[in-house]
Design a protein around this motif. Structure first.
Motif, PDB file in Angstrom:
ATOM      1  N   GLU A 308      -0.193  20.489 -24.725  1.00 42.75           N
ATOM      2  CA  GLU A 308       0.193  21.647 -25.531  1.00 42.75           C
ATOM      3  C   GLU A 308       1.704  21.818 -25.553  1.00 42.75           C
ATOM      4  O   GLU A 308       2.293  22.175 -26.582  1.00 42.75           O
ATOM      5  N   ASP A 311       3.093  19.362 -27.927  1.00 45.05           N
ATOM      6  CA  ASP A 311       2.889  19.818 -29.310  1.00 45.05           C
ATOM      7  C   ASP A 311       3.946  20.857 -29.698  1.00 45.05           C
ATOM      8  O   ASP A 311       4.448  20.860 -30.832  1.00 45.05           O
ATOM      9  N   ARG A 314       7.102  19.101 -30.412  1.00 49.17           N
ATOM     10  CA  ARG A 314       7.040  18.468 -31.735  1.00 49.17           C
ATOM     11  C   ARG A 314       7.318  19.491 -32.838  1.00 49.17           C
ATOM     12  O   ARG A 314       8.062  19.230 -33.775  1.00 49.17           O
TER      13      ARG A 314
END
Length: 517
Positions: A308, A311, A314
């Motif tokens: 997570e 992510d 990102r």
């Protein structure tokens, strides 16, 4: 409406020749609604593209008309000794209240005449008119004459903004990008440990700094902690070989590097000069990165797993790429639109707008998720090149403002809410707190301009032609110290934020608590 100055003034009861209070009030209201234009004589001089020096002559007829209107409105409620309210003769009311009404008439004439001049001569003010109200005389006879200076948007032909050809960066966010930024985040959550050997790239040094020019001491700083990155950026200078110049330094050692003073430095004699920067190192420290643990994931943003967190990194990099794309497009748009904008901008205007431009740039970076250190470095760069960059930003603003007017682009409350919510989400604080900070710092007007400009840029980009070029995420190569100055200490223009409000993708100091946002 009858001219009440011709009424008999020997009727002390006020019963003859007087209008009932209701009628007088209604007629005064109608007259205000149908106020005729002022009969002005206006002389406008243009010292520069943005400056206007204006001499105004207000006719006696207009002065008398304003006096008559004010006294007509005052008559129904005027208090004069010996008479019931609203029953005193006009002559006595005028005698008692002439000075008081005169100040009101003068102020209203100034306001109305400036407003009419702006409309009649299509001026677009960018500052308040410089009028010394106390120096303006309202004569008993003849016209009222006054002059003022005002800064206005320059007159220009709007350049062609549709169909611009733009080159913008494009790439995919890779796992290697995420690995690098995760490493930086873990370093920031880690701790600094003493290092007994020579300093290497990205180590920290605790040092005293002395700036000298031709042997004369300029400024001194104690116990500064700096990271050995290729360049050191301070408020009014740069040291290009900072990292290499201190590579291999050990505790107790001193080294002297060369700093280039910025053209905008407060000490005019030092602008553009090379000065000596002596670093006496007390300690060398090295980063020991934090390990990914459930407690750390919770502290960084309530992440359930390392996946997570990756992510979120990102997403942050994707937002930064969008920012880079937009900035690249905007820089080209600005260059293309301002290519023929050779207007001379007053120095006072540039000086006033520097702080405003700093605030605008910070808001833009904050809403795009950049770290506090990156924002500090940008502020230092903007300070060093303030004159040139602010002049370009002003010219761009004038052109975008014209496009906004022609395309009827405006800002509403929802725009403010969306923008504030975006900034708040990046900093992990409440929108209410962001709004309060902006209102306290006078930043809502800056935010409004920023939103309008963004809408115009969006419109221009929708009508542009694109070529994509390769892009690499920049690696941090610059250590920024916003409180260090060759010329002495300064106060940062960056809106105050606690460490918990910052939302870096990288940056900051190891051991400092930070949230990831």
């Amino acid at each position: 409406m009858s001219d009440q100055t011709d009424r008999p003034d020997d009727d002390l009861t006020g019963a003859t020749g007087e209008l009932p209070a209701e009628t007088a009030s209604a007629e005064a209201s109608n007259e205000a609604e149908e106020q005729p234009k002022l009969q002005l004589q206006v002389e406008i001089n243009k010292p520069s593209a943005c400056e206007r020096r204006i001499v105004v002559r207000v006719s006696r007829e207009d002065i008398d008309r304003y006096f008559n209107k004010e006294f007509s409105e005052l008559m129904p409620e005027a208090h004069v000794p010996g008479f019931r309210p609203g029953r005193a003769p006009r002559r006595l009311v005028e005698k008692q209240f002439r000075k008081q009404i005169g100040e009101k008439v003068k102020t209203q004439l100034l306001y109305d005449s400036v407003e009419q001049i702006n409309a009649d001569y299509h001026l677009t003010p960018i500052s308040e008119p410089s009028i010394d109200i106390d120096a303006v005389q309202l004569p008993d006879e003849g016209e009222m004459v006054y002059e003022f200076e005002i800064e206005v948007r320059p007159e220009f032909d709007l350049p062609q903004w549709k169909g611009l050809k733009l080159r913008v960066p494009q790439r995919e966010v890779t796992d290697a990008d995420i690995d690098y930024h995760l490493k930086r985040l873990l370093e920031n959550r880690g701790r600094l440990v003493p290092h007994n050997g020579p300093a290497e790239a990205e180590d920290y040094v605790v040092c005293d700094i002395v700036f000298r020019h031709e042997g004369k001491e300029l400024a001194r700083y104690k116990d500064e902690m700096l990271r050995l990155l290729p360049k050191l950026s301070i408020v009014d200078a740069e040291i290009e070989d900072f990292g290499s110049g201190l590579a291999g330094v050990t505790a107790g050692e001193s080294r002297t590097l060369s700093a280039r003073v910025a053209p905008s430095a407060s000490n005019e004699a030092l602008r553009g000069q090379q000065v000596d920067a002596e670093f006496h190192v007390h300690e060398v420290k090295r980063v020991e990165a934090a390990a990914v643990t459930p407690a750390l994931l919770e502290e960084m943003g309530s992440f359930g797993s390392e996946a997570e967190l990756r992510d979120a990194i990102r997403d942050s990099l994707t937002n930064q790429l969008k920012y880079r794309q937009r900035q690249a497009a905007r820089e080209q748009i600005s260059a293309l639109l301002t290519e023929a904008a050779d207007w001379e901008l007053p120095p006072q205007l540039l000086a006033r707008q520097t702080a405003r431009e700093l605030h605008r740039a910070v808001l833009d970076l904050q809403s795009s998720g950049f770290s506090e250190d990156e924002i500090l470095a940008h502020e230092n760069k903007l300070r060093r090149n303030a004159g040139e960059m602010v002049a370009a930003a002003l010219k761009e603003h004038f052109i975008l403002e014209r496009v906004a007017e022609e395309e009827k682009i405006t800002v509403d409350e929802r725009d403010f809410e969306d923008e504030i919510r975006t900034i708040a989400s990046r900093q992990n604080v409440s929108p209410r707190r962001i709004r309060a900070q902006l209102e306290k710092a006078g930043g809502m007007d800056v935010l409004s301009n920023q939103i309008v400009e963004r809408k115009v840029v969006d419109l221009i980009m929708e009508n542009a032609q694109y070529e994509h070029i390769p892009f690499e995420f920049p690696r941090r190569t610059e250590e920024a110290a916003s409180h260090i100055s060759v010329c002495g200490a300064v106060v940062s223009e960056i809106p105050e934020a606690t460490s918990a409000e910052a939302a870096p993708a990288e940056g900051g100091r190891p051991g400092e608590p930070r949230r990831f946002g």
